[in-house]
Enzyme design. Structure first.
Site, PDB file in Angstrom:
ATOM      1  N   ARG A  37       0.709  -1.173   0.015  1.00 29.28           N
ATOM      2  CA  ARG A  37      -0.004  -0.025   0.026  1.00 29.28           C
ATOM      3  C   ARG A  37       0.934   1.382  -0.011  1.00 29.28           C
ATOM      4  NH1 ARG A  37      -2.873  -3.753   2.291  1.00 29.28           N
ATOM      5  NH2 ARG A  37      -4.863  -4.091   1.520  1.00 29.28           N
ATOM      6  N   HIS A  67       4.248 -10.398  -6.620  1.00 28.18           N
ATOM      7  CA  HIS A  67       3.359  -9.593  -7.109  1.00 28.18           C
ATOM      8  C   HIS A  67       3.359  -8.107  -7.081  1.00 28.18           C
ATOM      9  CE1 HIS A  67      -0.687  -7.876  -8.570  1.00 28.18           C
ATOM     10  NE2 HIS A  67      -1.305  -8.998  -8.832  1.00 28.18           N
ATOM     11  N   TYR A  70       0.237  -2.207  -5.285  1.00 31.26           N
ATOM     12  CA  TYR A  70      -0.829  -1.551  -5.714  1.00 31.26           C
ATOM     13  C   TYR A  70      -0.674  -0.210  -6.617  1.00 31.26           C
ATOM     14  CZ  TYR A  70      -3.550  -4.968  -2.888  1.00 31.26           C
ATOM     15  OH  TYR A  70      -3.997  -6.134  -2.134  1.00 31.26           O
ATOM     16  N   HIS A 107       0.241  -5.608 -13.144  1.00 29.81           N
ATOM     17  CA  HIS A 107      -1.036  -5.202 -13.918  1.00 29.81           C
ATOM     18  C   HIS A 107      -0.492  -4.221 -15.106  1.00 29.81           C
ATOM     19  CE1 HIS A 107      -3.722  -5.954 -10.348  1.00 29.81           C
ATOM     20  NE2 HIS A 107      -3.018  -7.252 -10.794  1.00 29.81           N
ATOM     21  N   GLU A 143      -0.554  -9.362 -16.349  1.00 26.71           N
ATOM     22  CA  GLU A 143      -1.912  -9.993 -16.093  1.00 26.71           C
ATOM     23  C   GLU A 143      -3.092  -9.225 -16.606  1.00 26.71           C
ATOM     24  OE1 GLU A 143      -2.769  -9.943 -11.739  1.00 26.71           O
ATOM     25  OE2 GLU A 143      -4.868 -10.587 -12.023  1.00 26.71           O
ATOM     26  N   ASP A 177      -6.164 -14.072 -15.171  1.00 21.53           N
ATOM     27  CA  ASP A 177      -6.995 -14.162 -14.023  1.00 21.53           C
ATOM     28  C   ASP A 177      -8.555 -14.287 -14.541  1.00 21.53           C
ATOM     29  OD1 ASP A 177      -9.005 -12.825 -11.935  1.00 21.53           O
ATOM     30  OD2 ASP A 177      -7.038 -11.960 -11.127  1.00 21.53           O
ATOM     31  N   HIS A 180     -11.062 -11.520 -13.774  1.00 17.17           N
ATOM     32  CA  HIS A 180     -10.838 -10.304 -14.857  1.00 17.17           C
ATOM     33  C   HIS A 180     -11.233 -10.727 -16.330  1.00 17.17           C
ATOM     34  CE1 HIS A 180      -7.153  -8.796 -12.100  1.00 17.17           C
ATOM     35  NE2 HIS A 180      -8.421  -8.899 -11.502  1.00 17.17           N
ATOM     36  N   HIS A 214      -4.394 -16.961 -12.044  1.00 14.56           N
ATOM     37  CA  HIS A 214      -5.359 -16.563 -10.799  1.00 14.56           C
ATOM     38  C   HIS A 214      -6.752 -16.975 -10.813  1.00 14.56           C
ATOM     39  CE1 HIS A 214      -2.463 -12.837  -9.996  1.00 14.56           C
ATOM     40  NE2 HIS A 214      -1.988 -13.760  -9.492  1.00 14.56           N
ATOM     41  N   ASP A 227     -14.068  -5.384 -11.428  1.00 10.13           N
ATOM     42  CA  ASP A 227     -13.102  -6.259 -11.019  1.00 10.13           C
ATOM     43  C   ASP A 227     -13.413  -6.626  -9.583  1.00 10.13           C
ATOM     44  OD1 ASP A 227     -10.901  -7.302  -9.915  1.00 10.13           O
ATOM     45  OD2 ASP A 227      -9.590  -5.676 -10.673  1.00 10.13           O
ATOM     46  N   HIS A 229     -13.577  -9.984  -6.942  1.00 15.16           N
ATOM     47  CA  HIS A 229     -13.409 -11.188  -6.913  1.00 15.16           C
ATOM     48  C   HIS A 229     -14.427 -11.807  -5.835  1.00 15.16           C
ATOM     49  CE1 HIS A 229      -8.860 -10.620  -7.666  1.00 15.16           C
ATOM     50  NE2 HIS A 229      -9.799 -10.013  -8.374  1.00 15.16           N
ATOM     51  N   GLU A 258      -7.052 -15.714  -5.159  1.00 21.69           N
ATOM     52  CA  GLU A 258      -6.982 -14.262  -4.539  1.00 21.69           C
ATOM     53  C   GLU A 258      -8.591 -14.127  -4.337  1.00 21.69           C
ATOM     54  OE1 GLU A 258      -3.851 -12.073  -7.248  1.00 21.69           O
ATOM     55  OE2 GLU A 258      -5.782 -12.359  -8.211  1.00 21.69           O
TER      56      GLU A 258
END
Ligand code: ZN
Ligand code: MN
Ligand code: MN
Length: 283
Positions: A37, A67, A70, A107, A143, A177, A180, A214, A227, A229, A258
């Site tokens: 973050r 990964h 963000y 991403h 991704e 994913d 997605h 994913h 988006d 999940h 995820e």
């Protein structure tokens, strides 16, 4: 046997992630190598790096996937955000090499209204910078996204466009994913639709480029561009969809969940659900 795992926390020290993955019954896992973050990260100590590598080898829990955090946006038209994003990419690639993590998932970001052309140009430049600065055994996985407004990478064609134009295509792969993909319009509910999605992926990108799935269900419907999940089988892809996904060539690849953290179902129960739908265990 499935190659199946979770995104696990590195809280405490990074090698604790391996313990968590093992405790939860994973044979592969994904981490953020730092707090996802913020922009800044502290350097890893020699001791944590060694402990991490030793545990991964000891438990033979591989491959490990890193990964990207963000905040970075590799498609950003804003110079300052873009500069920091490219710096982050370089830092993360270096950390993966240090930790002997063979794959870093990223991403593709958002062009924020500046247009796809600018977005592509920025991403391609960022990937080239990252891979030229960091030599070593780490592959960058692009991704696919849910195709939300201004986002890059919602279609297989977008991903191909980038791979075809980077300087080191052999060091670039793909993470698909399922949430997605479904939200972006790739149906995954029936065996026919799963096979046709795989065929498109194969024809446009090449199935051999795909290194990771994913595995997430989707709260939004087909082509909803949402988006969000959902637990495996509890969303719009549904149990039958996942049964078909797991039966297909996608089921042969490393699968990372995820899925949400809430009261309806735990991480371990989601893993169990996947094994059940794959026919590995009784319901
Ligand atoms: Zn991701
Ligand atoms: Mn994902
Ligand atoms: Mn998502």
């Amino acid at each position: 046997m499935l190659k199946l795992g979770l995104h696990v926390s590195i809280s405490g020290s990074i090698d604790r992630a391996v313990d968590r993955a093992v405790e939860k019954g994973c044979n592969t896992f994904q981490i953020f190598t730092r707090n996802p973050r913020g922009w800044r990260s502290r350097d890893l100590t020699r001791e944590e790096v060694e402990a991490f590598i030793e545990k991964v080898e000891k438990f033979k829990i591989e491959p490990v996937f890193g990964h990207m955090p963000y905040l970075p946006n590799l498609a950003s038209p804003k110079d300052e955000t873009y500069r920091r994003s490219v710096e982050s990419l370089i830092t993360e690639l270096r950390r993966c090499v240090e930790l002997k993590i063979p794959y870093l998932v990223t991403h593709l970001g958002s062009h924020l209204g500046a247009g796809m052309e600018i977005g592509f140009e920025r991403i391609i430049k960022a990937v080239n910078r990252g891979l030229s600065e960091v030599e070593g055994n780490v592959m960058l996985l692009l991704e696919n996204t849910a195709g939300t407004k201004n986002s890059m990478g919602g279609s297989f064609e977008d991903i191909r466009y980038i791979i075809e134009r980077v300087d080191y295509p052999e060091r670039v792969g793909v993470c698909f994913d399922t949430c997605h993909g479904f939200a972006a319009g790739y149906d995954l509910r029936t065996m026919e639709s799963v096979e046709s999605t795989i065929k498109m992926l194969d024809e446009v990108i090449g199935f051999e480029k795909l290194k990771l799935v994913h595995l997430n269900d989707s709260k939004g419907g087909l082509n909803s561009r949402i988006d969000r999940h959902e637990h495996i089988g509890m969303g719009m892809i549904g149990e039958e969809g996942f049964r078909n996904i797991l039966k297909s060539r996608l089921g042969q690849l490393p699968l990372i969940l995820e899925t949400p953290i809430d009261k309806r179902r735990s991480d371990v129960e989601n893993l169990q659900k996947v094994r059940e739908l794959a026919g590995e265990t009784e319901p």
